[in-house]
Design a protein around this motif. Structure first.
Motif, short mmCIF file in Angstrom:
data_model
loop_
_atom_site.label_atom_id
_atom_site.label_comp_id
_atom_site.label_asym_id
_atom_site.label_seq_id
_atom_site.Cartn_x
_atom_site.Cartn_y
_atom_site.Cartn_z
N ALA A 1 -2.21 6.07 -0.50
CA ALA A 1 -2.95 6.19 0.57
C ALA A 1 -2.14 7.15 1.65
N LYS B 1 2.37 4.93 -0.05
CA LYS B 1 2.18 6.27 0.44
C LYS B 1 1.76 7.23 -0.57
N ARG C 1 -3.34 3.35 5.71
CA ARG C 1 -2.38 2.59 5.33
C ARG C 1 -2.54 1.06 6.11
N ASN C 2 -2.42 1.33 7.25
CA ASN C 2 -2.15 0.41 8.33
C ASN C 2 -3.63 -0.51 8.61
N LYS D 1 -3.98 -2.70 5.61
CA LYS D 1 -3.08 -3.73 5.60
C LYS D 1 -3.54 -4.74 6.58
N VAL E 1 0.84 -1.00 0.06
CA VAL E 1 0.14 -0.08 -0.11
C VAL E 1 1.04 1.30 -0.05
#
Length: 105
Positions: free
Chosen positions: A44, A41, A50-51, A54, A39
């Motif tokens: 997102a 940067k 992003r976290n 994931k 993913v």
């Protein structure tokens, strides 16, 4: 999953949806199925989003690998998220992304 294996998987033609590319290949002998998540940067902006993406991908793919999908998988985000919401991932868009991943699995 090491970088050589990820590079090898990224050369395979992916299953795609609007936002995701999913690269699937048979597992190597003597190994368990593995997962790679990308993913970027640029796509997102917020680390929180992003976290969250994931975690969502890991949950869905690990469940599929435990049940039916016995393969190595790399999942990659293709398009930017949060265009209409100033870069923030909202619940509606999160559900859309979840449905698309489930459709690929």
């Amino acid at each position: 999953m090491n970088s050589a294996r990820i590079s090898e998987l990224l050369k395979i033609h992916p299953k795609t949806s609007l936002f995701w590319g999913m690269y699937v290949a048979p597992i190597q002998e003597g190994c368990k199925p593995d997962l790679g998540v990308a993913v970027a940067k640029k796509l997102a902006k917020r680390a929180v989003d992003r976290n969250r993406l994931k975690r969502m991908i890991r949950e869905l793919v690990w469940t599929a690998q435990a049940n039916t999908l016995n393969k190595d998988v790399v999942v990659r985000l293709k398009k930017p998220i949060g265009r209409q919401t100033r870069g923030k991932l909202r619940k509606k868009e999160k559900e859309l992304l979840r449905c698309q991943i489930l459709g690929l699995i």
